[in-house]
Design a protein around this motif. Structure first.
Motif, mmCIF file in Angstrom:
data_model
loop_
_atom_site.group_PDB
_atom_site.id
_atom_site.type_symbol
_atom_site.label_atom_id
_atom_site.label_comp_id
_atom_site.label_asym_id
_atom_site.label_seq_id
_atom_site.Cartn_x
_atom_site.Cartn_y
_atom_site.Cartn_z
ATOM 1 N N SER A 159 30.760 10.643 -47.174
ATOM 2 C CA SER A 159 29.532 9.884 -47.362
ATOM 3 C C SER A 159 28.435 10.770 -47.951
ATOM 4 O O SER A 159 27.718 10.363 -48.879
ATOM 5 C CB SER A 159 29.086 9.283 -46.029
ATOM 6 N N ALA A 160 28.305 11.983 -47.447
ATOM 7 C CA ALA A 160 27.286 12.909 -47.953
ATOM 8 C C ALA A 160 27.552 13.280 -49.409
ATOM 9 O O ALA A 160 26.628 13.301 -50.232
ATOM 10 C CB ALA A 160 27.240 14.162 -47.081
ATOM 11 N N ILE A 161 28.793 13.557 -49.733
ATOM 12 C CA ILE A 161 29.143 13.926 -51.108
ATOM 13 C C ILE A 161 28.881 12.752 -52.048
ATOM 14 O O ILE A 161 28.314 12.925 -53.128
ATOM 15 C CB ILE A 161 30.617 14.378 -51.203
ATOM 16 N N LEU A 162 29.269 11.557 -51.649
ATOM 17 C CA LEU A 162 29.043 10.389 -52.502
ATOM 18 C C LEU A 162 27.554 10.149 -52.742
ATOM 19 O O LEU A 162 27.162 9.689 -53.818
ATOM 20 C CB LEU A 162 29.698 9.147 -51.903
ATOM 21 N N ARG A 163 26.729 10.446 -51.759
ATOM 22 C CA ARG A 163 25.272 10.301 -51.943
ATOM 23 C C ARG A 163 24.735 11.325 -52.942
ATOM 24 O O ARG A 163 23.769 11.060 -53.647
ATOM 25 C CB ARG A 163 24.543 10.448 -50.617
ATOM 26 N N MET A 164 25.351 12.495 -53.002
ATOM 27 C CA MET A 164 24.867 13.558 -53.887
ATOM 28 C C MET A 164 25.367 13.404 -55.321
ATOM 29 O O MET A 164 24.720 13.892 -56.239
ATOM 30 C CB MET A 164 25.297 14.929 -53.352
ATOM 31 N N LEU A 165 26.512 12.779 -55.500
ATOM 32 C CA LEU A 165 27.099 12.667 -56.834
ATOM 33 C C LEU A 165 26.410 11.578 -57.645
ATOM 34 O O LEU A 165 25.832 10.649 -57.081
ATOM 35 C CB LEU A 165 28.598 12.369 -56.713
ATOM 36 N N PRO A 166 26.508 11.659 -58.970
ATOM 37 C CA PRO A 166 25.929 10.606 -59.812
ATOM 38 C C PRO A 166 26.535 9.241 -59.487
ATOM 39 O O PRO A 166 27.671 9.144 -59.014
ATOM 40 C CB PRO A 166 26.313 11.027 -61.238
ATOM 41 N N GLN A 167 25.758 8.203 -59.750
ATOM 42 C CA GLN A 167 26.204 6.831 -59.471
ATOM 43 C C GLN A 167 27.393 6.468 -60.350
ATOM 44 O O GLN A 167 27.570 7.022 -61.414
ATOM 45 C CB GLN A 167 25.061 5.855 -59.717
ATOM 46 N N GLY A 168 28.151 5.492 -59.900
ATOM 47 C CA GLY A 168 29.260 4.979 -60.696
ATOM 48 C C GLY A 168 30.591 5.147 -60.012
ATOM 49 O O GLY A 168 30.752 5.965 -59.126
ATOM 50 N N ARG A 169 31.551 4.348 -60.459
ATOM 51 C CA ARG A 169 32.899 4.392 -59.891
ATOM 52 C C ARG A 169 33.797 5.141 -60.851
ATOM 53 O O ARG A 169 34.399 4.560 -61.729
ATOM 54 C CB ARG A 169 33.449 2.987 -59.726
ATOM 55 N N THR A 170 33.879 6.413 -60.700
ATOM 56 C CA THR A 170 34.770 7.163 -61.568
ATOM 57 C C THR A 170 35.806 7.889 -60.722
ATOM 58 O O THR A 170 35.521 8.315 -59.598
ATOM 59 C CB THR A 170 33.997 8.199 -62.412
ATOM 60 N N PRO A 171 36.986 8.039 -61.261
ATOM 61 C CA PRO A 171 38.017 8.788 -60.520
ATOM 62 C C PRO A 171 37.578 10.215 -60.202
ATOM 63 O O PRO A 171 37.917 10.747 -59.148
ATOM 64 C CB PRO A 171 39.215 8.766 -61.467
ATOM 65 N N LEU A 172 36.813 10.829 -61.102
ATOM 66 C CA LEU A 172 36.355 12.197 -60.858
ATOM 67 C C LEU A 172 35.470 12.274 -59.608
ATOM 68 O O LEU A 172 35.607 13.196 -58.806
ATOM 69 C CB LEU A 172 35.596 12.737 -62.075
#
Length: 193
Positions: free
Chosen positions: A110-123
């Motif tokens: 959850s923390a990592i997803l909040r920090m990463l750029p928006q969007g649904r990418t496999p990366l």
């Protein structure tokens, strides 16, 4: 005119297989069924890091933690009930450590997803998985001085379990995407007016 039912902050959750109101139940069903399959197939190598990433990508943290806890309870029930894990202090303690590791992996996801750029990418999901798997394994490793089991942390074993978890993640994401495309719950109809 198109009306969206996703709140503005929902884009940080990378998986949208169903309408937001159905997401907790769908996530719980997906992960508990997957956990049951993995528990019978893999016994002690249930891919909780993959489950953590999927839950965190679909749900807010509190709901993701509840869903992962449900999956862990299914895993423990199958382990002790159907697979006849020994009922002793060490096995029970390891069960709780696995549950704690799964929750830490969920919080990390959850923390990592909040920090990463928006969007649904496999990366983005791959980066999140690496962090979740590292968190999961570190919690397990931290318990070995007290509970033993250091031999299970060879590079080969950790890599094999990591690869298995990555494959499970890919399968779970594919399942979410198939559900999103098939739209069995009428989400597309609800989104347009």
């Amino acid at each position: 005119m198109t009306v969206t039912i996703l709140p503005p902050h929902a884009d940080r959750f990378r998986l949208h297989p169903v309408a937001p109101r159905l997401a907790p139940m769908f996530g719980f069903a997906l992960l508990t069924v997957s956990c049951a399959l993995a528990s019978f197939a893999l016994a002690c190598a249930t891919p909780f890091a993959a489950f953590a990433v999927v839950a965190a990508a679909m749900l807010p943290l509190r709901q993701a933690l509840l869903v992962v806890t449900g999956a862990w309870l299914v895993n423990q029930s199958i382990g002790f009930g159907a697979l006849h894990y020994p009922i002793d202090g060490s096995t029970i303690a390891w069960g709780f450590v696995i549950g704690a590791a799964a929750l830490v992996a969920t919080a990390a996801s959850s923390a990592i997803l909040r920090m990463l750029p928006q969007g649904r990418t496999p990366l983005m999901l791959a980066i999140t998985f690496v962090a979740a798997y590292a968190a999961y394994e570190l919690v397990l490793l931290a318990a070995t001085p007290v509970l033993g089991g250091e031999g299970a942390f060879t590079a080969a074993i950790v890599a094999r379990i990591g690869l298995t978890s990555a494959v499970w993640l890919a399968g779970l994401v594919a399942a979410c995407e198939i559900v999103r495309l098939v739209d069995p719950f009428g989400r597309k109809g609800a989104m347009s007016a």
